[in-house]
Design a protein around this motif. Structure first.
Motif, PDB file in Angstrom:
ATOM      1  N   SER A  25     -54.457  25.957   9.555  1.00 24.86           N
ATOM      2  CA  SER A  25     -54.714  26.263   8.142  1.00 24.86           C
ATOM      3  C   SER A  25     -55.173  27.715   7.959  1.00 24.86           C
ATOM      4  O   SER A  25     -54.969  28.298   6.893  1.00 24.86           O
ATOM      5  N   GLN A  26     -55.768  28.313   8.982  1.00 22.84           N
ATOM      6  CA  GLN A  26     -56.231  29.698   8.904  1.00 22.84           C
ATOM      7  C   GLN A  26     -55.177  30.698   9.387  1.00 22.84           C
ATOM      8  O   GLN A  26     -55.410  31.903   9.365  1.00 22.84           O
ATOM      9  N   LEU A  27     -54.026  30.209   9.795  1.00 23.16           N
ATOM     10  CA  LEU A  27     -52.957  31.059  10.311  1.00 23.16           C
ATOM     11  C   LEU A  27     -52.439  31.969   9.207  1.00 23.16           C
ATOM     12  O   LEU A  27     -52.248  31.547   8.074  1.00 23.16           O
ATOM     13  N   LYS A  28     -52.207  33.258   9.549  1.00 24.07           N
ATOM     14  CA  LYS A  28     -51.684  34.197   8.557  1.00 24.07           C
ATOM     15  C   LYS A  28     -50.746  35.189   9.232  1.00 24.07           C
ATOM     16  O   LYS A  28     -50.669  35.265  10.464  1.00 24.07           O
ATOM     17  N   LYS A  29     -50.047  35.937   8.426  1.00 27.65           N
ATOM     18  CA  LYS A  29     -49.067  36.895   8.925  1.00 27.65           C
ATOM     19  C   LYS A  29     -49.765  37.937   9.801  1.00 27.65           C
ATOM     20  O   LYS A  29     -50.810  38.463   9.447  1.00 27.65           O
ATOM     21  N   GLY A  30     -49.164  38.229  10.951  1.00 23.56           N
ATOM     22  CA  GLY A  30     -49.708  39.228  11.857  1.00 23.56           C
ATOM     23  C   GLY A  30     -50.509  38.643  13.008  1.00 23.56           C
ATOM     24  O   GLY A  30     -50.840  39.349  13.954  1.00 23.56           O
ATOM     25  N   ASP A  31     -50.816  37.335  12.963  1.00 22.95           N
ATOM     26  CA  ASP A  31     -51.544  36.697  14.051  1.00 22.95           C
ATOM     27  C   ASP A  31     -50.655  36.587  15.287  1.00 22.95           C
ATOM     28  O   ASP A  31     -49.471  36.285  15.189  1.00 22.95           O
ATOM     29  N   HIS A  32     -51.232  36.834  16.443  1.00 22.10           N
ATOM     30  CA  HIS A  32     -50.520  36.645  17.708  1.00 22.10           C
ATOM     31  C   HIS A  32     -50.748  35.208  18.148  1.00 22.10           C
ATOM     32  O   HIS A  32     -51.897  34.775  18.270  1.00 22.10           O
ATOM     33  N   VAL A  33     -49.663  34.467  18.364  1.00 20.16           N
ATOM     34  CA  VAL A  33     -49.769  33.053  18.687  1.00 20.16           C
ATOM     35  C   VAL A  33     -48.994  32.734  19.962  1.00 20.16           C
ATOM     36  O   VAL A  33     -48.138  33.494  20.401  1.00 20.16           O
ATOM     37  N   VAL A  34     -49.326  31.569  20.538  1.00 25.42           N
ATOM     38  CA  VAL A  34     -48.610  31.026  21.683  1.00 25.42           C
ATOM     39  C   VAL A  34     -48.172  29.627  21.291  1.00 25.42           C
ATOM     40  O   VAL A  34     -48.982  28.824  20.824  1.00 25.42           O
ATOM     41  N   THR A  35     -46.881  29.341  21.460  1.00 26.41           N
ATOM     42  CA  THR A  35     -46.372  28.022  21.103  1.00 26.41           C
ATOM     43  C   THR A  35     -46.671  27.034  22.227  1.00 26.41           C
ATOM     44  O   THR A  35     -47.107  27.417  23.308  1.00 26.41           O
ATOM     45  N   ILE A  36     -46.379  25.756  21.969  1.00 25.42           N
ATOM     46  CA  ILE A  36     -46.612  24.737  22.995  1.00 25.42           C
ATOM     47  C   ILE A  36     -45.632  24.899  24.159  1.00 25.42           C
ATOM     48  O   ILE A  36     -45.879  24.403  25.243  1.00 25.42           O
ATOM     49  N   GLY A  37     -44.552  25.644  23.940  1.00 26.23           N
ATOM     50  CA  GLY A  37     -43.609  25.953  25.011  1.00 26.23           C
ATOM     51  C   GLY A  37     -43.953  27.245  25.724  1.00 26.23           C
ATOM     52  O   GLY A  37     -43.174  27.758  26.509  1.00 26.23           O
ATOM     53  N   ARG A  38     -45.119  27.830  25.428  1.00 26.51           N
ATOM     54  CA  ARG A  38     -45.650  29.068  26.002  1.00 26.51           C
ATOM     55  C   ARG A  38     -44.859  30.305  25.614  1.00 26.51           C
ATOM     56  O   ARG A  38     -44.791  31.270  26.360  1.00 26.51           O
ATOM     57  N   LEU A  39     -44.256  30.294  24.430  1.00 24.19           N
ATOM     58  CA  LEU A  39     -43.577  31.464  23.891  1.00 24.19           C
ATOM     59  C   LEU A  39     -44.602  32.263  23.091  1.00 24.19           C
ATOM     60  O   LEU A  39     -45.276  31.713  22.216  1.00 24.19           O
ATOM     61  N   HIS A  40     -44.726  33.545  23.380  1.00 25.80           N
ATOM     62  CA  HIS A  40     -45.689  34.410  22.694  1.00 25.80           C
ATOM     63  C   HIS A  40     -44.969  35.151  21.584  1.00 25.80           C
ATOM     64  O   HIS A  40     -43.870  35.666  21.786  1.00 25.80           O
ATOM     65  N   GLY A  41     -45.602  35.223  20.414  1.00 23.85           N
ATOM     66  CA  GLY A  41     -45.002  35.929  19.301  1.00 23.85           C
ATOM     67  C   GLY A  41     -46.023  36.270  18.242  1.00 23.85           C
ATOM     68  O   GLY A  41     -47.207  35.926  18.344  1.00 23.85           O
ATOM     69  N   VAL A  42     -45.541  36.967  17.210  1.00 23.55           N
ATOM     70  CA  VAL A  42     -46.381  37.382  16.088  1.00 23.55           C
ATOM     71  C   VAL A  42     -45.874  36.673  14.848  1.00 23.55           C
ATOM     72  O   VAL A  42     -44.667  36.646  14.579  1.00 23.55           O
ATOM     73  N   VAL A  43     -46.791  36.096  14.074  1.00 28.96           N
ATOM     74  CA  VAL A  43     -46.407  35.376  12.869  1.00 28.96           C
ATOM     75  C   VAL A  43     -45.838  36.356  11.858  1.00 28.96           C
ATOM     76  O   VAL A  43     -46.473  37.355  11.523  1.00 28.96           O
ATOM     77  N   ASP A  44     -44.623  36.072  11.399  1.00 30.01           N
ATOM     78  CA  ASP A  44     -43.979  36.914  10.399  1.00 30.01           C
ATOM     79  C   ASP A  44     -44.007  36.248   9.033  1.00 30.01           C
ATOM     80  O   ASP A  44     -44.178  36.929   8.026  1.00 30.01           O
ATOM     81  N   GLU A  45     -43.845  34.936   8.997  1.00 25.49           N
ATOM     82  CA  GLU A  45     -43.804  34.218   7.717  1.00 25.49           C
ATOM     83  C   GLU A  45     -44.264  32.787   7.935  1.00 25.49           C
ATOM     84  O   GLU A  45     -43.972  32.173   8.963  1.00 25.49           O
ATOM     85  N   ILE A  46     -44.986  32.245   6.944  1.00 19.91           N
ATOM     86  CA  ILE A  46     -45.443  30.864   6.986  1.00 19.91           C
ATOM     87  C   ILE A  46     -44.925  30.158   5.748  1.00 19.91           C
ATOM     88  O   ILE A  46     -45.140  30.623   4.627  1.00 19.91           O
ATOM     89  N   ASN A  47     -44.232  29.040   5.935  1.00 26.27           N
ATOM     90  CA  ASN A  47     -43.718  28.242   4.823  1.00 26.27           C
ATOM     91  C   ASN A  47     -44.471  26.919   4.835  1.00 26.27           C
ATOM     92  O   ASN A  47     -44.156  26.018   5.618  1.00 26.27           O
ATOM     93  N   ASN A  48     -45.488  26.793   3.965  1.00 27.73           N
ATOM     94  CA  ASN A  48     -46.311  25.589   3.937  1.00 27.73           C
ATOM     95  C   ASN A  48     -45.564  24.394   3.364  1.00 27.73           C
ATOM     96  O   ASN A  48     -45.878  23.254   3.699  1.00 27.73           O
ATOM     97  N   GLU A  49     -44.586  24.624   2.490  1.00 27.91           N
ATOM     98  CA  GLU A  49     -43.825  23.514   1.909  1.00 27.91           C
ATOM     99  C   GLU A  49     -42.961  22.836   2.967  1.00 27.91           C
ATOM    100  O   GLU A  49     -42.907  21.614   3.048  1.00 27.91           O
ATOM    101  N   ALA A  50     -42.273  23.623   3.773  1.00 25.22           N
ATOM    102  CA  ALA A  50     -41.414  23.072   4.826  1.00 25.22           C
ATOM    103  C   ALA A  50     -42.177  22.888   6.135  1.00 25.22           C
ATOM    104  O   ALA A  50     -41.626  22.363   7.101  1.00 25.22           O
ATOM    105  N   LYS A  51     -43.436  23.339   6.167  1.00 21.75           N
ATOM    106  CA  LYS A  51     -44.285  23.269   7.356  1.00 21.75           C
ATOM    107  C   LYS A  51     -43.620  23.954   8.555  1.00 21.75           C
ATOM    108  O   LYS A  51     -43.535  23.398   9.650  1.00 21.75           O
ATOM    109  N   THR A  52     -43.142  25.188   8.309  1.00 20.70           N
ATOM    110  CA  THR A  52     -42.534  25.986   9.367  1.00 20.70           C
ATOM    111  C   THR A  52     -43.208  27.345   9.435  1.00 20.70           C
ATOM    112  O   THR A  52     -43.859  27.785   8.491  1.00 20.70           O
ATOM    113  N   VAL A  53     -43.019  28.001  10.558  1.00 22.24           N
ATOM    114  CA  VAL A  53     -43.553  29.341  10.761  1.00 22.24           C
ATOM    115  C   VAL A  53     -42.460  30.156  11.451  1.00 22.24           C
ATOM    116  O   VAL A  53     -41.760  29.668  12.330  1.00 22.24           O
TER     117      VAL A  53
END
Length: 127
Positions: A25-53
């Motif tokens: 819920s606190q996730l925002k654009k520019g955050d550095h994240v690690v997925t459950i598959g261990r892929l590292h990336g930077v959040v570019d867009e969050i779509n709360n309606e479709a629940k995608t990032v």
């Protein structure tokens, strides 16, 4: 026995799930994240309606389900604050590094000349 199972198994799992929901819920654009598959990336867009990032992984934009985010390694605000002091340090250290690199290059060239002449003498002796 049921009470012991609740405190040993169910309660810790619920706390972990709540912590993960708070993180998402606190996730925002520019955050550095690690997925459950261990892929590292930077959040570019969050779509709360479709629940995608959408993650930017070195110029490749990938769309993931929000639940695929395993952890947030660096928040966007902290990366901006950390970048400013790092830039100042590199600007201050650059002149000293340039002088040291020039000295190293000069000493390497002078060291290389005698070695080259020895190699040339060895090659002449081999012929």
């Amino acid at each position: 026995m049921i009470v012991a199972m609740y405190f040993l198994m169910i309660r810790p799992q619920r706390k972990q799930q709540q912590k993960h929901r708070d993180t998402l819920s606190q996730l925002k654009k520019g955050d550095h994240v690690v997925t459950i598959g261990r892929l590292h990336g930077v959040v570019d867009e969050i779509n709360n309606e479709a629940k995608t990032v959408t993650l930017d992984c070195d110029g490749i934009f990938l769309v993931f389900d929000l639940n695929a985010i395993g952890s947030v390694s660096q928040r966007a605000a902290s990366s901006e604050v950390a970048a400013a002091p790092a830039e100042a340090e590199t600007k201050e250290a650059k002149p000293a590094e340039d002088a040291a690199a020039t000295d190293d290059a000069a000493s390497t060239e002078t060291d290389a000349k005698p070695a080259d002449s020895d190699d040339a003498a060895d090659q002449d002796a081999d012929k």
